[in-house]
Scaffold this active site. Structure first.
Site, PDB file in Angstrom:
ATOM      1  N   LYS A 124       0.839  -1.207   0.000  1.00  0.00           N
ATOM      2  CA  LYS A 124       0.000   0.000   0.000  1.00  0.00           C
ATOM      3  C   LYS A 124       0.872   1.254   0.000  1.00  0.00           C
ATOM      4  O   LYS A 124       0.606   2.220  -0.732  1.00  0.00           O
ATOM      5  CB  LYS A 124      -0.918  -0.012   1.212  1.00  0.00           C
ATOM      6  CG  LYS A 124      -1.767   1.247   1.379  1.00  0.00           C
ATOM      7  CD  LYS A 124      -2.750   1.427   0.233  1.00  0.00           C
ATOM      8  CE  LYS A 124      -3.554   2.717   0.390  1.00  0.00           C
ATOM      9  NZ  LYS A 124      -4.452   2.698   1.544  1.00  0.00           N
ATOM     10  N   CYS A 144      -4.069   9.423   1.877  1.00  0.00           N
ATOM     11  CA  CYS A 144      -3.194   8.354   1.377  1.00  0.00           C
ATOM     12  C   CYS A 144      -1.906   8.879   0.758  1.00  0.00           C
ATOM     13  O   CYS A 144      -0.833   8.724   1.326  1.00  0.00           O
ATOM     14  CB  CYS A 144      -3.948   7.492   0.358  1.00  0.00           C
ATOM     15  SG  CYS A 144      -5.213   6.444   1.069  1.00  0.00           S
TER      16      CYS A 144
END
Length: 429
Positions: free
Chosen positions: A218, A272
């Site tokens: 990720k 993010c």
């Protein structure tokens, strides 16, 4: 239908946790949502939502009405637990961008209190490498009567895995179902249990790896994007200096069959891309050069935009010598961190608008069609939240910060005296 898990508990009912809870509940699985925000809990239990995400309101309403979803502030027993709480920054050994694990620790200890043998615990929160192992240690600390993968491997009472989300705001419900999932179990049995859980609704492939690789995956995905955005942002600054239209330049360069330059903007925001690279930096600060440099380029872009606005205001005053700075109206178009959503988290547009509001002596207008009230940060300023047409008519300097669809579709015909700062290439490209 034989379901592998009868009851699922999801900690954190925000932009990821609530849609995930709703999708599980839509598959006739009982879901207990847990959140420290009493307002969010009460709103969900009325069958309503406290965030903006297309179609989520209908799915939540149906799930609550049919008895498959309810929210609470306290942990309750379940068969599987998903932790989807924030991982913000705090000051630490690597500086102000050190990962803050306090929310994960608090959620882990709440989960631990209601665990039973055979349960599955999944960390979904984007986390630094090693966070899943740390979560397992917190669980074991609270429950010495149970066994965990770090000490008992495949024979452990509790299964633990990391499964990061990778969805696009505005398309979360669709991407939760269709996207592939990376499953990082602490043991093969942990991965298998997590795969069974996600296959309740995931149509994409569940790709199995270990927990550390899943965590790093990720972070790597978003760091890759951050580096590419930094290239575009740096290019836009260079082109401005050399009097080159960066939007035309990128279109031309992208005609090369192996070149795909992204679009520059006012910076990088959200929960993010602007965050995850720092988690890599925090673990290996002595090895990170390119990733750190990209973060610094993107973090510096809002300051460059502010200086550009000041320069344009000065140019406007030179062309209108009878006016002072207090007579100049500046309009900031967009506050969200990306187009067509209401999410203001870590938004460079919001920060730029705020800095203009506290530094510019004249009127400041903001236009954000996805919110009804200005954030509290503007309380001490004279900033107005207005409609698009009103701002386009009243402003002397128009600053496009977010290329919302509405801004691109509505015609903009500035007067000869108005000045434009277009950070997204929607008006002047």
């Amino acid at each position: 239908m034989n379901l592998p898990f009868k009851t699922i508990s999801i900690f954190g009912l925000g932009y990821i946790g609530l849609p995930t809870a709703a999708v599980f509940a839509s598959r006739k699985v009982k879901v207990i949502g847990v959140d420290v925000n009493q307002h969010a809990v009460d709103t969900i239990n009325r069958g309503q939502i406290h965030i903006v995400e297309p179609d989520l309101d209908m799915v939540v309403h149906a799930a609550v009405s049919e008895g498959y979803l309810r929210a609470t502030t306290k942990a309750e027993p379940a068969d599987a637990f998903l932790i989807a709480v924030p991982t913000p920054f705090k000051d630490g050994p690597t500086g102000p961008h050190h990962p803050d694990m306090d929310y994960i620790e608090s959620a882990s200890k709440s989960v631990a209190a209601v665990l039973k043998a055979g349960d599955l615990v999944i960390l979904e929160s984007t986390s630094p490498v090693g966070a899943t192992e740390q979560m397992a240690a917190w669980l074991a600390e609270v429950r010495p009567d149970l066994t965990f993968p770090q000490t008992h491997g495949e024979a452990s009472d509790i299964r633990i895995a990391h499964c990061p989300e990778r969805v696009l705001p505005g398309q979360v419900l669709r991407e939760l179902v269709q996207n592939d999932r990376v499953i990082g179990g602490m043991t093969p049995k942990c991965s298998a249990a997590a795969t069974r859980l996600y296959k309740t609704f995931v149509q994409g492939e569940c790709v199995i790896t270990n927990a550390r690789t899943a965590e790093m995956c990720k972070l790597t995905e978003n760091s890759f994007r951050d580096v590419n955005i930094a290239f575009a942002n740096e290019l836009s600054i260079i082109c401005d200096k050399l009097d080159i239209n960066v939007w035309e330049l990128i279109k031309l360069a992208n005609r090369h069959p192996r070149v795909n330059i992204l679009q520059p903007g006012p910076g990088v925001g959200g929960h993010c891309i602007a965050v995850d690279p720092w988690f890599i930096v925090s673990k290996t600060p002595e090895l990170v050069n390119l990733i750190r440099a990209a973060r610094e380029v993107n973090d510096a872009k809002p300051h460059w935009v502010l200086e550009k606005v000041k320069l344009v205001v000065a140019e406007y005053l030179l062309a209108n010598p009878t006016k002072s700075a207090s007579d100049v109206t500046v309009a900031c178009f967009g506050l969200a961190f990306k187009p067509d959503i209401d999410d203001l988290r870590d938004s460079p547009a919001l920060e730029i608008a705020y800095q203009i509001a506290i530094s510019h002596p004249g009127p400041v207008l903001t236009i954000e069609p996805h919110i009804s009230l200005l954030p509290n940060v503007f309380k001490s300023t004279k900033t107005e939240l207005v409609e698009y047409e009103k701002a386009a008519h009243r402003a002397d300097v128009l600053v496009l910060l977010v290329d919302h669809k509405q801004f691109k579709q509505l015609p903009l015909t500035p007067s000869t005296s108005q000045r434009i700062v277009d950070t997204r290439g929607a008006w002047v490209a």
